[in-house]
Design a protein around this motif. Structure first.
Motif, short mmCIF file in Angstrom:
data_model
loop_
_atom_site.label_atom_id
_atom_site.label_comp_id
_atom_site.label_asym_id
_atom_site.label_seq_id
_atom_site.Cartn_x
_atom_site.Cartn_y
_atom_site.Cartn_z
N PHE A 115 2.22 3.11 -1.37
CA PHE A 115 1.35 3.86 -2.28
C PHE A 115 -0.05 3.27 -2.32
O PHE A 115 -1.05 4.00 -2.27
CB PHE A 115 1.97 3.87 -3.67
N LYS A 116 -0.15 1.94 -2.38
CA LYS A 116 -1.46 1.27 -2.40
C LYS A 116 -2.24 1.55 -1.13
O LYS A 116 -3.44 1.80 -1.17
CB LYS A 116 -1.28 -0.25 -2.57
N LYS A 117 -1.56 1.46 0.03
CA LYS A 117 -2.24 1.68 1.31
C LYS A 117 -2.73 3.11 1.44
O LYS A 117 -3.79 3.35 2.01
CB LYS A 117 -1.30 1.32 2.47
N ARG A 118 -1.94 4.06 0.96
CA ARG A 118 -2.35 5.47 1.05
C ARG A 118 -3.51 5.79 0.11
O ARG A 118 -4.26 6.72 0.34
CB ARG A 118 -1.17 6.38 0.75
N VAL A 149 17.38 -2.28 -3.78
CA VAL A 149 16.54 -1.37 -4.56
C VAL A 149 15.24 -2.06 -4.99
O VAL A 149 14.16 -1.46 -4.93
CB VAL A 149 17.30 -0.81 -5.79
N GLU A 150 15.32 -3.30 -5.40
CA GLU A 150 14.11 -4.04 -5.80
C GLU A 150 13.14 -4.18 -4.62
O GLU A 150 11.93 -4.00 -4.78
CB GLU A 150 14.47 -5.41 -6.36
N ILE A 151 13.66 -4.48 -3.44
CA ILE A 151 12.81 -4.60 -2.25
C ILE A 151 12.23 -3.23 -1.89
O ILE A 151 11.04 -3.13 -1.53
CB ILE A 151 13.60 -5.19 -1.06
N LEU A 152 13.03 -2.18 -2.02
CA LEU A 152 12.56 -0.83 -1.73
C LEU A 152 11.43 -0.42 -2.68
O LEU A 152 10.44 0.18 -2.26
CB LEU A 152 13.72 0.16 -1.82
N ILE A 153 11.56 -0.76 -3.94
CA ILE A 153 10.52 -0.45 -4.92
C ILE A 153 9.21 -1.16 -4.54
O ILE A 153 8.13 -0.54 -4.55
CB ILE A 153 10.96 -0.83 -6.34
N ALA A 154 9.31 -2.44 -4.19
CA ALA A 154 8.11 -3.18 -3.80
C ALA A 154 7.48 -2.57 -2.54
O ALA A 154 6.25 -2.47 -2.45
CB ALA A 154 8.47 -4.64 -3.55
N THR A 155 8.31 -2.15 -1.60
CA THR A 155 7.80 -1.52 -0.38
C THR A 155 7.12 -0.19 -0.69
O THR A 155 6.04 0.10 -0.16
CB THR A 155 8.95 -1.30 0.63
#
Length: 103
Positions: free
Chosen positions: A98-101, A87-93
């Motif tokens: 979001f940043k790229k979009r 879940v922590e890795i998924l949140i970071a991903t």
């Protein structure tokens, strides 16, 4: 961007594979008096196992674990650890996506 979306899909698959989970820790106590560091612990080979966890109101709860169910509970604890890490890795991903979009 495609790499991030591919990673996100792989993480979602990993989440689905985690299966049943339980949060907490296993403690062993003396089978006679149930105190952790009692003198009768040295005399008695009997151990009792307990699962200790905090509920939604942050109150500590204790559940007895039968000796034959100990491996199952340990597996559930490992599953929880793996779930939390994923879940922590998924949140970071998701934040990276979001940043790229936003650009």
């Amino acid at each position: 961007m495609k790499r991030l979306i591919k990673r996100k899909k792989a993480l979602m698959v990993t989440l689905a594979q985690c299966g049943n989970v339980v949060r907490g820790s296993i403690n062993s106590v003396c089978g006679k008096c149930n105190r952790a560091n009692c003198i009768c612990e040295k005399k008695s080979p009997t151990k009792a196992y307990r699962l200790t966890y905090k509920d939604s109101r942050r109150k500590t709860r204790i559940v007895y674990v039968a000796k034959d169910r100990l491996p199952e509970v340990r597996r559930l604890l490992v599953n929880y650890s793996r779930l939390r890490e994923t879940v922590e890795i998924l949140i970071a991903t998701n934040i990276e996506i979001f940043k790229k979009r936003a650009r």
